[in-house]
Enzyme design. Sequence first.
Site, PDB file in Angstrom:
ATOM      1  N   MET A   1       0.795  -1.217   0.000  1.00  0.00           N
ATOM      2  CA  MET A   1       0.000   0.000   0.000  1.00  0.00           C
ATOM      3  C   MET A   1       0.824   1.262   0.000  1.00  0.00           C
ATOM      4  O   MET A   1       0.515   2.192   0.723  1.00  0.00           O
ATOM      5  CB  MET A   1      -0.905   0.008   1.234  1.00  0.00           C
ATOM      6  CG  MET A   1      -2.161  -0.751   1.021  1.00  0.00           C
ATOM      7  SD  MET A   1      -2.594  -1.776   2.435  1.00  0.00           S
ATOM      8  CE  MET A   1      -1.160  -2.809   2.597  1.00  0.00           C
ATOM      9  N   PRO A   2       1.881   1.290  -0.801  1.00  0.00           N
ATOM     10  CA  PRO A   2       2.724   2.493  -0.716  1.00  0.00           C
ATOM     11  C   PRO A   2       2.083   3.706  -1.388  1.00  0.00           C
ATOM     12  O   PRO A   2       1.206   3.575  -2.249  1.00  0.00           O
ATOM     13  CB  PRO A   2       3.999   2.101  -1.475  1.00  0.00           C
ATOM     14  CG  PRO A   2       3.913   0.635  -1.678  1.00  0.00           C
ATOM     15  CD  PRO A   2       2.466   0.277  -1.664  1.00  0.00           C
ATOM     16  N   TYR A   3       2.564   4.850  -0.954  1.00  0.00           N
ATOM     17  CA  TYR A   3       2.200   6.139  -1.549  1.00  0.00           C
ATOM     18  C   TYR A   3       3.503   6.829  -1.918  1.00  0.00           C
ATOM     19  O   TYR A   3       4.368   7.015  -1.058  1.00  0.00           O
ATOM     20  CB  TYR A   3       1.427   6.973  -0.527  1.00  0.00           C
ATOM     21  CG  TYR A   3       1.216   8.415  -0.915  1.00  0.00           C
ATOM     22  CD1 TYR A   3       0.169   8.792  -1.755  1.00  0.00           C
ATOM     23  CD2 TYR A   3       2.057   9.418  -0.447  1.00  0.00           C
ATOM     24  CE1 TYR A   3      -0.031  10.122  -2.099  1.00  0.00           C
ATOM     25  CE2 TYR A   3       1.866  10.753  -0.793  1.00  0.00           C
ATOM     26  CZ  TYR A   3       0.815  11.095  -1.614  1.00  0.00           C
ATOM     27  OH  TYR A   3       0.618  12.411  -1.963  1.00  0.00           O
ATOM     28  N   PHE A  41       0.077   3.881  -5.020  1.00  0.00           N
ATOM     29  CA  PHE A  41      -0.272   5.180  -5.607  1.00  0.00           C
ATOM     30  C   PHE A  41       1.008   5.934  -5.941  1.00  0.00           C
ATOM     31  O   PHE A  41       1.951   5.953  -5.135  1.00  0.00           O
ATOM     32  CB  PHE A  41      -1.032   6.046  -4.591  1.00  0.00           C
ATOM     33  CG  PHE A  41      -2.457   5.692  -4.353  1.00  0.00           C
ATOM     34  CD1 PHE A  41      -3.041   4.562  -4.903  1.00  0.00           C
ATOM     35  CD2 PHE A  41      -3.261   6.509  -3.551  1.00  0.00           C
ATOM     36  CE1 PHE A  41      -4.378   4.245  -4.657  1.00  0.00           C
ATOM     37  CE2 PHE A  41      -4.588   6.213  -3.305  1.00  0.00           C
ATOM     38  CZ  PHE A  41      -5.150   5.078  -3.859  1.00  0.00           C
TER      39      PHE A  41
END
Lengths: 68, 68, 68, 68, 68, 68
Positions: A1-3, A41
């Site tokens: 779930m990196p940003y 993202f």
Amino acid sequence: MPYVNIRVTNEGVTAAQKQELIEGATDLLQRVLNKNPATTFVIIDEVETDNWGVNRQNITSVRKQERK
Amino acid sequence: MPYVNIRVTNEGVTAAQKQELIEGATDLLQRVLNKNPATTFVIIDEVETDNWGVNRQNITSVRKQERK
Amino acid sequence: MPYVNIRVTNEGVTAAQKQELIEGATDLLQRVLNKNPATTFVIIDEVETDNWGVNRQNITSVRKQERK
Amino acid sequence: MPYVNIRVTNEGVTAAQKQELIEGATDLLQRVLNKNPATTFVIIDEVETDNWGVNRQNITSVRKQERK
Amino acid sequence: MPYVNIRVTNEGVTAAQKQELIEGATDLLQRVLNKNPATTFVIIDEVETDNWGVNRQNITSVRKQERK
Amino acid sequence: MPYVNIRVTNEGVTAAQKQELIEGATDLLQRVLNKNPATTFVIIDEVETDNWGVNRQNITSVRKQERK
């Protein structure tokens, strides 16, 4: 779930280059940390050269000096 | 003294919707953490669809595929 | 595909309160802009009171004055 | 190697004022923490008044009330 | 002069992995936009799993369900 | 209503230095743009030296080389 937030100066980055940045950053997170691309993202902010400073100078001035 | 930053794609968010987001986020912080609305900041960033990627694709491409 | 970043002072926010913030922010984006919860990120940053200033004062000092 | 991000409302900030902010923030980091200006970034974000809320109101509304 | 901010959950990222992310992001900006590595910043934020939500759930809960 | 975010490496910044940064940034915004200190936020993020890269190197390595 990196940003991942990439901030660069607004100097003619093309849609194709943006797509390369999105793919490259997503692949990097998958390769190094095994992160799922489906929830990675990448957001690119293009910042006006008047609004970015380094070494006490805005980039508009830096570019003018470089062209001399 | 909370600071809330909401980033969404730039796809026709109206002024009324922005106002709803501002009110909703401020009320959320007051309800859950008893934060004072007078010092709650809400900032909405609208990001071009070319500049936002998820699952290795920019949102411009995602929207095109959805319309097919 | 919204990204919501909530920054608050680090003053004993519980896991249950964090979960309420996550649900509340996600629901707000769904209600106002019809955004899909599956791709809505909420990230909470807890900032030390020495590191947050408002009105030229850090929050550590503000809290001391409030207790007087 | 500091990074300073200044967010203000988009209400006619001039290039000269931006340059003053860049110099002032760089000098502040050098004076207080002895940071090298050559690797100090200052980025100014100008946010539309519809997109910034405080006390549950967007700044467009706040400005209208102030002018009354 | 790019600035890259990578936010991931705090789940045991090693110093070697962080170094790989720094190198990979710097090289990506050089390859795609010809940006100078000497002025490319990469900052990694590790966020507690209680503080990151997706699909209305914090990642602490998501991880528990995955282990079942 | 400015928001100022100062990111520096976590290398022993004292509470007094943080207070100086808060005052200096607030005064800068008041002097240049006539912004009200009462609604000026300053947030300082201290980032681990392993997590900050410049010129493809993390700052932990940079500091080691400087000490040689």
